[in-house]
Every structure is written in structure tokens, then in C-alpha cells.
Design an enzyme around this catalytic site. Sequence first.
Site, PDB file in Angstrom:
ATOM      1  N   GLY B  86      14.047   2.398   2.359  1.00 10.06           N
ATOM      2  CA  GLY B  86      12.741   2.636   1.776  1.00 10.06           C
ATOM      3  C   GLY B  86      11.763   1.519   2.132  1.00 10.06           C
ATOM      4  O   GLY B  86      11.892   0.900   3.176  1.00 10.06           O
ATOM      5  N   LEU B  87      10.820   1.267   1.234  1.00  8.18           N
ATOM      6  CA  LEU B  87       9.800   0.244   1.437  1.00  8.18           C
ATOM      7  C   LEU B  87       9.081   0.416   2.768  1.00  8.18           C
ATOM      8  O   LEU B  87       8.905  -0.512   3.535  1.00  8.18           O
ATOM      9  CB  LEU B  87      10.398  -1.159   1.368  1.00  8.18           C
ATOM     10  N   CYS B  88       8.738   1.669   3.067  1.00  7.78           N
ATOM     11  CA  CYS B  88       7.952   1.873   4.275  1.00  7.78           C
ATOM     12  C   CYS B  88       6.805   2.824   3.976  1.00  7.78           C
ATOM     13  O   CYS B  88       6.555   3.770   4.693  1.00  7.78           O
ATOM     14  CB  CYS B  88       8.820   2.368   5.423  1.00  7.78           C
ATOM     15  N   GLY B  89       6.120   2.549   2.884  1.00  6.24           N
ATOM     16  CA  GLY B  89       4.927   3.315   2.549  1.00  6.24           C
ATOM     17  C   GLY B  89       5.266   4.767   2.286  1.00  6.24           C
ATOM     18  O   GLY B  89       6.304   5.080   1.708  1.00  6.24           O
ATOM     19  N   PHE B  91       6.037   6.983   4.362  1.00  5.35           N
ATOM     20  CA  PHE B  91       6.786   7.551   5.489  1.00  5.35           C
ATOM     21  C   PHE B  91       7.766   8.643   5.071  1.00  5.35           C
ATOM     22  O   PHE B  91       7.692   9.783   5.537  1.00  5.35           O
ATOM     23  CB  PHE B  91       7.526   6.421   6.209  1.00  5.35           C
TER      24      PHE B  91
END
Lengths: 137, 286
Positions: B86-89, B91
Site C-alpha cells: 500500500g502507501l501508494c496513493g 493506485f
Amino acid sequence: MAEYMQLEVVTPEKAVLSRRVEEVVAPGAAGEFGALPGHTPFLTTLRAGQVIAKAEDRDIYLAISGGFAEVTGSRVIILAETADRAEDIDIDQARKDLEVAQGKLTSLSKDDPEYGKWLVRATRAEIKIRVAETVKG
Amino acid sequence: MPSLKDLKKRIESVKKTEQITRAMRMVAAAKLRRAQSSIIAARPYAIKMNEVLVSLVTRTNPDVHPLLQVREPKKGVLVVIASDRGLCGAFNHNVFRAADAFANENEGRYEDYSLVLVGRRCVDYFKRKGFPVRKSTMIGTPTYELAVEIADDLIDGYIKEEFDELTIIFNEFQSAMRQVLHVDKILPVEPMEADDEMSTVEYLYEPSEEALLDTLIPMSLRIFFYRALLESAASEHGARMTAMENASGNAVEMIDKLSIKYNRARQAAITTELMEVVGGAEALKG
């Protein structure tokens, strides 16, 4: 009919060549073939070998190892596993590769899983040398 | 009014967050560079391969090869490519939304459908929602072997008539800031509109039509999946880089605001203390 065809040579690593040519000669599965503009649609697998592309100003030589070619009247697409332009081939390196590969081949038995891999390398180096020498000679 | 100590703690914690997001941004940037160069290198081959396939389908009779058959779309398979982490906006979220929309749209059309999930995030999401899953897998680093594994299972399924239509959802990489979500139908292969020049003249085949189609069609599907995996990986790193850049920016802004608050509180405390000292001295003078 068009007097030129668009030739595209691509490998999984990069697009090698894209230009207008007058004739293409390539090593098909059932023997070498030549394609001129207006050729009937044609699809073939390719053996390792030499591709010659004749453009207006000069001939371009390429060493390819296996793949597919699609020929239509106005374009030729060559999908090769590897493709090197003659002028980019390092002939000394190719000779060394060939030597190493041949050495391996003599020491390995034919059933060895590595055998096929080295055979491919040897063929590839051989073709590179041949193509590079054609251009020089 | 929070106490000085609380404020100080808060500032420290935001600073640490900022360090983490900045490090993640740099890692994503480094990974993006690598992913970007591999997708850019792989693209021409995949695109040309697809061109050959489409022109092949336009010219040949679909009966000659099981993978070219067009059947009534009763059962569908949807391949969803997202990321492991995770932690990719937005996406992953964008992918899920598109998949949900696709499922809603095709609810009535298919009698039955299942999903092929690629990437841990999307496996988690769709398992939780209780969608029928055909196959699920993690990505790790995208390799050609993984693409082959996914493609061969689907090729097999299509030939065995386990499903009649195959669609894929993935992010196509444009730039670090931009990903384009693709919802593409892969099987059956859609023929081109036959125009005048592309007359439907049959090909000449060497060595034989069957042998050629047997290698070319599966190969082109494998390459297609490989490209989709690479596109998705590059997009993911791009999205993460952007997301982390924003997060670092926000953290810096927050640190600034908190520092001002902290300094003001400190000033107020000093003033109060001074007043007390002066007051005390005045009282002693008496």
C-alpha cells in the site's frame, strides 16, 4: 504498389530498427526468403541468421536469433529474440564468446540441460561473426 | 492548550514520519527508474507482437485455432493487476473501483464469472468482498516467469472452454505523476476493422499455419501479461513516489506550524515566569 516497405525490427530488450526499405531478405523456417513491396501477406517463424535490409542509400545487415516475421505489402515486422546491427557487433567479443561456447559444448554431454543453451550461444556468436565479416569484406 | 512537553513530543513524532516518507520516496524513485527503463524497453516488442496478432486474427478463420474461437460470452474472467504493498496513493483504489464497475456492468451479461488477482492488496480486497476467485498471486518483482504462469493457466482455461471472455484491468505507466487505467478485452482477440488496404487476404504460412499459430498466439499472450505486469509495477512506484512526496511536504508544513505553536507557548511560559519573579520581588520589597 508502394515502392517502399516499413521495416520494424524489435526484440524484447529494445526496438532495433525502424525505417523505409526497398527489400528485405531474412532466414525463414523453410529457407531464406526475400520480400519486396507488395508481397502477399506472409507469416513465418525465423531461424537464427542474417537479415539484409536494402534501403535507398545502403544495405543494412543484422544478426538475429530466432523469432517471427510478418510481411504485408507495405510493412515487415521482425520479432526477434535478439538482433544486432552489423556495425554494433564487437567481432572480437563474438569470437571469444564462440570459443567459450564451443569449449563448453565439447565438455558437456548432449543430454545436459545446459547443452542447448550453449548451442544457442555458439550459433548466435557464429552468426554475429559471419554478419560482421560480410560487412567488412 | 497542549502543554510544552506534548507539543515537543508531537514535533518529534512528525519529524520521524517525515524521515520515513522521505526515505520511502527515495526508494520508490530508485525503483521507478529501474521499472521505467524495463517497461520502455519491453514496450515496442509487446506492441508489435500485438499488431501481428490483431492482423493475424483479422485475416484468419477463427476455426483454425482454439484460442481464436469466438464463443457466446457466458462465463467471463477478469484479471486484476494491483500491487503487493500500500502507501501508494489512489493506485490500488482506482483499480478496485474499475473492477467493481466492471462487475456491475457485466452482472447481467455473464452467467458466471471469476477473478484472477495479481498483487496482495487486490487479493485481500476481493477476498474480503467475497468475489469468486479463479487464481490469486503475489507479484514480488515482476518476472517473465510469473507472466508465463498467469498466461498459461488462462490459455489452458480458454481452450478447455472454462470461460469465454477474458478482460484485464491494469495501470499503464505514463509518467511518475500519471497512470492510465486500462480495461482491455484480451480474449477473444478483436479483429481490426477491415479497411480496403487490409483486405482479408489469407496469409501464407511457414512452416505451417497450425505450427505457427500454436507458438505465436500463446507467446503473444505471455508477452502481453509481461508488459501489463511491468506497466503496473512502474505505475505503482510512480504513484508511491508522488504520494510520499506529498506526505513529506505535508509533514514539513506540519512541523513548521507546530514549531510556531511551540515557540509561542514557550514565550508565554517565560513571560508568565518573569511576571511571577517580578511580582515576588515586588512583594518582598513590601
